[in-house]
Scaffold this motif. Structure first.
Motif, PDB file in Angstrom:
ATOM      1  N   TYR A   1       0.799  -1.229   0.000  1.00 37.69           N
ATOM      2  CA  TYR A   1       0.000   0.000   0.000  1.00 37.69           C
ATOM      3  C   TYR A   1       0.834   1.283   0.000  1.00 37.69           C
ATOM      4  O   TYR A   1       0.424   2.273  -0.606  1.00 37.69           O
ATOM      5  CB  TYR A   1      -0.954  -0.003   1.197  1.00 37.69           C
ATOM      6  CG  TYR A   1      -2.042  -1.038   1.059  1.00 37.69           C
ATOM      7  CD1 TYR A   1      -3.211  -0.758   0.362  1.00 37.69           C
ATOM      8  CD2 TYR A   1      -1.884  -2.313   1.598  1.00 37.69           C
ATOM      9  CE1 TYR A   1      -4.203  -1.709   0.211  1.00 37.69           C
ATOM     10  CE2 TYR A   1      -2.870  -3.283   1.449  1.00 37.69           C
ATOM     11  CZ  TYR A   1      -4.026  -2.973   0.758  1.00 37.69           C
ATOM     12  OH  TYR A   1      -5.000  -3.929   0.597  1.00 37.69           O
ATOM     13  N   TYR A   2       1.966   1.307   0.677  1.00 35.90           N
ATOM     14  CA  TYR A   2       2.736   2.536   0.747  1.00 35.90           C
ATOM     15  C   TYR A   2       3.609   2.736  -0.488  1.00 35.90           C
ATOM     16  O   TYR A   2       3.700   3.843  -1.017  1.00 35.90           O
ATOM     17  CB  TYR A   2       3.609   2.553   2.003  1.00 35.90           C
ATOM     18  CG  TYR A   2       2.827   2.636   3.300  1.00 35.90           C
ATOM     19  CD1 TYR A   2       1.451   2.900   3.314  1.00 35.90           C
ATOM     20  CD2 TYR A   2       3.461   2.453   4.532  1.00 35.90           C
ATOM     21  CE1 TYR A   2       0.750   2.973   4.499  1.00 35.90           C
ATOM     22  CE2 TYR A   2       2.762   2.527   5.727  1.00 35.90           C
ATOM     23  CZ  TYR A   2       1.404   2.790   5.701  1.00 35.90           C
ATOM     24  OH  TYR A   2       0.701   2.863   6.877  1.00 35.90           O
ATOM     25  N   PHE A   3       4.266   1.685  -0.977  1.00 36.81           N
ATOM     26  CA  PHE A   3       5.127   1.818  -2.151  1.00 36.81           C
ATOM     27  C   PHE A   3       4.325   2.088  -3.418  1.00 36.81           C
ATOM     28  O   PHE A   3       4.861   2.586  -4.404  1.00 36.81           O
ATOM     29  CB  PHE A   3       5.971   0.551  -2.347  1.00 36.81           C
ATOM     30  CG  PHE A   3       7.036   0.371  -1.298  1.00 36.81           C
ATOM     31  CD1 PHE A   3       7.344   1.387  -0.402  1.00 36.81           C
ATOM     32  CD2 PHE A   3       7.746  -0.819  -1.197  1.00 36.81           C
ATOM     33  CE1 PHE A   3       8.315   1.236   0.564  1.00 36.81           C
ATOM     34  CE2 PHE A   3       8.726  -0.984  -0.227  1.00 36.81           C
ATOM     35  CZ  PHE A   3       9.009   0.036   0.658  1.00 36.81           C
ATOM     36  N   ASN A   4       3.021   1.750  -3.397  1.00 33.63           N
ATOM     37  CA  ASN A   4       2.145   2.016  -4.543  1.00 33.63           C
ATOM     38  C   ASN A   4       0.923   2.801  -4.059  1.00 33.63           C
ATOM     39  O   ASN A   4      -0.212   2.471  -4.378  1.00 33.63           O
ATOM     40  CB  ASN A   4       1.695   0.707  -5.191  1.00 33.63           C
ATOM     41  CG  ASN A   4       2.848  -0.109  -5.706  1.00 33.63           C
ATOM     42  OD1 ASN A   4       3.417   0.192  -6.751  1.00 33.63           O
ATOM     43  ND2 ASN A   4       3.202  -1.168  -4.980  1.00 33.63           N
ATOM     44  N   ALA A   5       1.191   3.832  -3.265  1.00 36.45           N
ATOM     45  CA  ALA A   5       0.109   4.547  -2.584  1.00 36.45           C
ATOM     46  C   ALA A   5      -0.910   5.146  -3.542  1.00 36.45           C
ATOM     47  O   ALA A   5      -2.113   5.106  -3.289  1.00 36.45           O
ATOM     48  CB  ALA A   5       0.695   5.639  -1.697  1.00 36.45           C
TER      49      ALA A   5
END
Length: 391
Positions: A99-103
């Motif tokens: 979720y964070y690396f492809n926010a």
């Protein structure tokens, strides 16, 4: 391409570690809560609070719980903490990878006006704030007023669910709330339960008195974790069921499911001490059936009266426009090295094979395309629905 390939392996490794550690943690939690409920508290030696006989794996076991501590510290003394720590560390790493690396794709809603970095910041802030609010409540007198305490926790979770539903995509909302509750659970272990146990060990080594309130504090946080467990498990697997989390009121569905699962856990806790009531089962069943009914798909009058015929060729045009960039033998979407879940929709045969998945993901729940990056219209979804229902 190599980066995407390696990220898939990292995702798999973290997910496997998370599941294994979670099973170990939850299994230990369930076992010790069951053990506490099943202790024979009569006819024990003065220093023993309760005992239990069990048979498992071809052998008999006899367990005893001390009122305070034994005369000498036993060696080795087994601690249960790394199961919790590894579960959280692998979970937060998984949250980052997915979720964070492809926010911008997986975390934020399609119409979200905030940047990816701000979205990540709000996510992390939620983990901290929920723990602080919960911890303050536990240290207040309200913790002894169960009904009020539970009501406040539900209100707080409802607020966060609604707040995040306005900036995160529906699937991410469920993962966010799951991460927040999971963070509270591991913080209970790290900041409260383990320190309490260390004080008990120190008291045993130094033969000093220990406050009964100390043990009650650790037990209370452990009991809270027991009630949090089923909702966290549900949120962990919810991403596979878009019919649950999609829609304008997915956050309300989340609150309803949490409430039902807390009641389920409460029933088994009551059953463990011989106080279970069938009325609670009735409430759980009726609540579940009501939720299923509310979420059931319904056709509008226009759809029911619609005599339009949609051909496979027309359906294929829509799918090629909105789905094939990801679901193909060689996806053109750079986020994927291979088709997600191995589902390829680049031929009519593949479309027919996977029509049920298309219906569930694109028509019923509108979960796909991801955050509707290709702007699939309601009319296009309706056409797909008409074709699938006719075939």
């Amino acid at each position: 391409m190599m980066q995407i390939y390696l990220m898939d392996w990292l995702n798999l490794a973290l997910k496997l570690l998370h599941v294994i550690a979670g099973i170990a943690w939850i299994g230990a939690s369930f076992y010790f809560n069951w053990l506490e409920n099943k202790l024979d508290r009569l006819n024990n030696r003065d220093e023993i609070a309760g005992n239990l006989w069990a048979v498992h794996g071809g052998g008999f076991y006899h367990l005893e719980k001390y009122k305070k501590y034994p005369q000498t510290l036993p060696e080795p003394l087994h601690w249960f903490k790394w199961e919790a720590y590894v579960t959280w560390l692998s979970g937060i790493s998984l949250l980052s990878v997915i979720y964070y690396f492809n926010a911008s794709t997986y975390l934020l809603a399609t119409d979200s006006s905030i940047s990816a970095i701000n979205g990540i910041g709000l996510s992390l802030l939620g983990l901290l704030l929920f723990w602080l609010i919960y911890d303050i409540l536990c240290k207040s007198r309200l913790v002894n007023k169960s009904a009020i305490f539970i009501a406040i926790i539900f209100i707080v979770i409802s607020f966060f669910s609604y707040f995040y539903s306005n900036i995160f995509n529906p699937r991410a909302v469920y993962m966010q709330i799951g991460a927040m509750v999971g963070t509270v659970m591991v913080a209970n272990v790290f900041f409260v339960i383990i320190p309490v146990q260390k004080k008990l060990v120190d008291a045993c080594e130094n033969a000093t008195e220990v406050s009964l309130e100390l043990g009650k504090t650790g037990y209370l946080r452990s009991r809270h974790n027991n009630y949090f467990t089923l909702p966290v498990l549900f949120m962990m697997i919810s991403g596979h069921y878009p019919t649950i989390y999609s829609g304008d009121y997915g956050w309300l569905v989340l609150i309803a499911v949490i409430g039902i699962l807390v009641m389920v856990r409460h029933y088994f806790n009551l059953r463990g001490v011989g106080k279970a009531k069938n009325s609670l089962i009735a409430i759980i069943v009726l609540s579940t059936l009501a939720l299923i009914y509310v979420l059931a798909p319904s056709q509008s009058k226009d759809q029911k009266q619609n005599k339009e015929i949609v051909t496979i060729a027309e359906a294929q045009i829509i799918i090629e426009k909105h789905c094939v960039s990801c679901h193909a033998a060689e996806p053109s979407n750079k986020a994927f090295a291979i088709a997600p879940n191995g589902i390829m929709l680049d031929t009519q045969e593949n479309i027919i094979t996977h029509k049920n998945q298309i219906y569930k993901q694109a028509v019923l729940s509108k979960a796909m395309p991801i955050i509707n990056t290709t702007n699939m219209t309601d009319e296009e979804r309706e056409k797909l629905g008409i074709w699938i229902e006719a075939n």
